[in-house]
Write a protein that holds these residues in place. Structure first.
Motif, PDB file in Angstrom:
ATOM      1  N   THR A 273       0.831  -1.214   0.000  1.00  0.00           N
ATOM      2  CA  THR A 273       0.000   0.000   0.000  1.00  0.00           C
ATOM      3  C   THR A 273       0.859   1.256   0.000  1.00  0.00           C
ATOM      4  OG1 THR A 273      -1.634  -1.231   1.282  1.00  0.00           O
ATOM      5  CG2 THR A 273      -1.876   1.159   1.260  1.00  0.00           C
ATOM      6  N   VAL A 274       1.851   1.296   0.896  1.00  0.00           N
ATOM      7  CA  VAL A 274       2.669   2.503   1.045  1.00  0.00           C
ATOM      8  C   VAL A 274       3.548   2.725  -0.187  1.00  0.00           C
ATOM      9  CG1 VAL A 274       4.532   3.558   2.408  1.00  0.00           C
ATOM     10  CG2 VAL A 274       2.585   2.502   3.552  1.00  0.00           C
ATOM     11  N   LYS A 276       2.878   1.831  -3.213  1.00  0.00           N
ATOM     12  CA  LYS A 276       1.992   2.333  -4.281  1.00  0.00           C
ATOM     13  C   LYS A 276       1.678   3.814  -4.064  1.00  0.00           C
ATOM     14  CE  LYS A 276      -0.393  -1.931  -5.719  1.00  0.00           C
ATOM     15  NZ  LYS A 276      -1.670  -2.673  -5.627  1.00  0.00           N
ATOM     16  N   GLN A 277       1.482   4.214  -2.798  1.00  0.00           N
ATOM     17  CA  GLN A 277       1.232   5.634  -2.510  1.00  0.00           C
ATOM     18  C   GLN A 277       2.426   6.494  -2.940  1.00  0.00           C
ATOM     19  OE1 GLN A 277       0.435   5.575   1.714  1.00  0.00           O
ATOM     20  NE2 GLN A 277      -1.687   4.919   1.470  1.00  0.00           N
ATOM     21  N   ILE A 308       6.336  10.723   0.951  1.00  0.00           N
ATOM     22  CA  ILE A 308       4.996  10.897   1.531  1.00  0.00           C
ATOM     23  C   ILE A 308       5.107  10.939   3.059  1.00  0.00           C
ATOM     24  CG2 ILE A 308       3.768   9.680  -0.331  1.00  0.00           C
ATOM     25  CD1 ILE A 308       3.545   7.255   1.618  1.00  0.00           C
TER      26      ILE A 308
END
Length: 440
Positions: A273-274, A276-277, A308
């Motif tokens: 998830t991270v 991809k962010q 991020i």
């Protein structure tokens, strides 16, 4: 094994398969050892930590054998029928084995001594000693609640409702495992959800378990005096091991890699998830379910990453992957901020301080916080690397592998002081890395 320098790599190409999931491997051996009858386990991670669990279960009476094709066959003894170990249970470097095994034995009428290596002997055990003592077990631990320690199990143990003071799947699992042989219903309240392999697998082995919610908190209830039935377990690939290759292929230009059979349990796959962010190019192929666990093949291609602020709520689902995420952040465009990571200070090493020092030595811009790191990325430019000095891993396997990945996109390479600890969780790491970079 001596120091090793990891240098600028050719693109990582082709397909590879990472070893079986460590968390699921430990649990499959323990639960199969508690079932009555014959279970088969395929894809088991054969690292030192998991072999410590196998050795301990043999001492407790389970019959465990590895067949020629890599399948493990376990003949269990049944909940409540474990034997008192004749000698100390040597847990090596494995915090998971220790904390889960303490839970398993806490409700049996026996005494056991737990020992481990120097690193494990510095890790906190009070977090499991406290709830297990409430259930009636007694402990004589070393100063600070560490190993070596001796435990007297309680029989019958007392069912409790325990609210986790710290998000820990190991503490949750220890209490649930103690509840297996405790009359009545033992409940764990989880303010922050942690990995749920224990719940999924115990249900598969036939335990009566209910998961509900009260006031926005997860509540897991297990019915004691359980009869576990044998089952065949297929262990998915470990997302913690896949993480090194996800980051490596993201930062090495020209890479296009497929990592097969990766477990994507939502309580574990925060790293995907991270990344991809941050802009990583990760595609899930052939998503499927194996033994109650979601699995897919992951295709990852080189892509520019952007810094991020990592949401602290995702920490429990990727706590072991932060060292390699810090590496990804070092190569990203802009600033990455990771907070809420206090737990990293009591892992195999203080992973916040050790990674801050290691990345700084390799030329990254890092600011250390009490509970995390702020990293200023290079925008995809190579890190300088380490010249004339090796990175200190403090015998921590994840630091060694993370800094190996950092070296793959560096100018001068990164020298890691000792690669031997990698065998605790990922014995084939060096071989796979070499193979992916040398694929014609």
């Amino acid at each position: 094994m001596p120091a090793h320098t990891f240098t600028s790599s050719a693109p990582l190409i082709g397909r590879l398969r990472v070893p079986g999931d460590k968390s699921i491997s430990h649990r499959s051996l323990m639960f199969a050892g508690l079932a009555v009858g014959r279970s088969r386990i395929t894809g088991l991670l054969e690292g030192e930590d998991v072999l410590a669990t196998a050795a301990a279960m043999r001492q407790l009476g389970a019959h465990i054998e590895r067949e020629g094709d890599g399948t493990w066959v376990v003949h269990g003894v049944g909940v409540g029928s474990l034997l008192e170990p004749r000698q100390a249970l040597d847990m090596g470097n494995s915090g998971t084995s220790t904390r889960l095994m303490m839970g398993l034995l806490a409700s049996h009428r026996l005494k056991a001594t737990f020992v481990g290596d120097a690193s494990l002997s510095g890790r906190p055990m009070n977090r499991v000693i406290t709830p297990l003592s409430e259930m009636g077990a007694s402990f004589e631990a070393s100063a600070g609640g560490t190993l070596p320690l001796m435990m007297h199990g309680a029989f019958p143990a007392v069912p409790i409702t325990y609210r986790l003071p710290v998000a820990s799947a190991q503490v949750k699992s220890a209490v649930l495992l103690a509840g297996l042989n405790t009359p009545g219903i033992t409940r764990v309240i989880e303010p922050v959800a942690t990995r749920d392999h224990t719940e999924r697998m115990l249900t598969g082995f036939g335990a009566k378990l209910e998961v509900g919610e009260e006031n926005g908190e997860r509540v897991i209830a297990i019915h004691g005096e359980a009869d576990l039935k044998p089952m065949d377990v297929v262990v998915p690939g470990d997302p913690s091991s896949a993480a090194f290759f996800l980051v490596a292929a993201s930062i090495v230009p020209g890479s296009d890699l497929v990592i097969e059979n990766v477990g994507l349990n939502p309580t574990r796959a925060g790293i995907v998830t991270v990344l991809k962010q941050m802009g990583a190019d990760i595609e899930e192929l052939d998503s499927r379910e194996v033994g109650g666990e979601p699995v897919a093949d992951l295709r990852v291609r080189h892509a520019p990453l952007t810094g991020i602020d990592v949401d602290p709520d995702i920490v429990p689902s990727m706590v072991d992957e932060f060292p390699v995420l810090f590496v990804a952040a070092s190569y990203a465009q802009g600033t990455t901020r990771c907070t809420g990571l206090e737990e990293l200070r009591v892992k195999e090493s203080d992973r916040i301080a050790v990674m801050a020092a290691a990345l700084t030595a390799a030329g990254a811009q890092v600011e250390e916080l009490e509970d995390g790191l702020i990293i200023e990325g290079t925008g995809g430019e190579p890190l300088r690397g380490t010249s004339n000095a090796s990175v200190k891993t403090h015998l921590d396997h994840r630091i060694a592998m993370s800094m190996a990945v950092a070296g793959l996109a560096s100018k001068d390479g990164v020298e890691v002081d000792d690669t031997a600890p990698i065998a605790t969780s990922f014995p084939t790491f060096m071989e796979l890395l070499e193979g992916a970079a040398n694929t014609p």
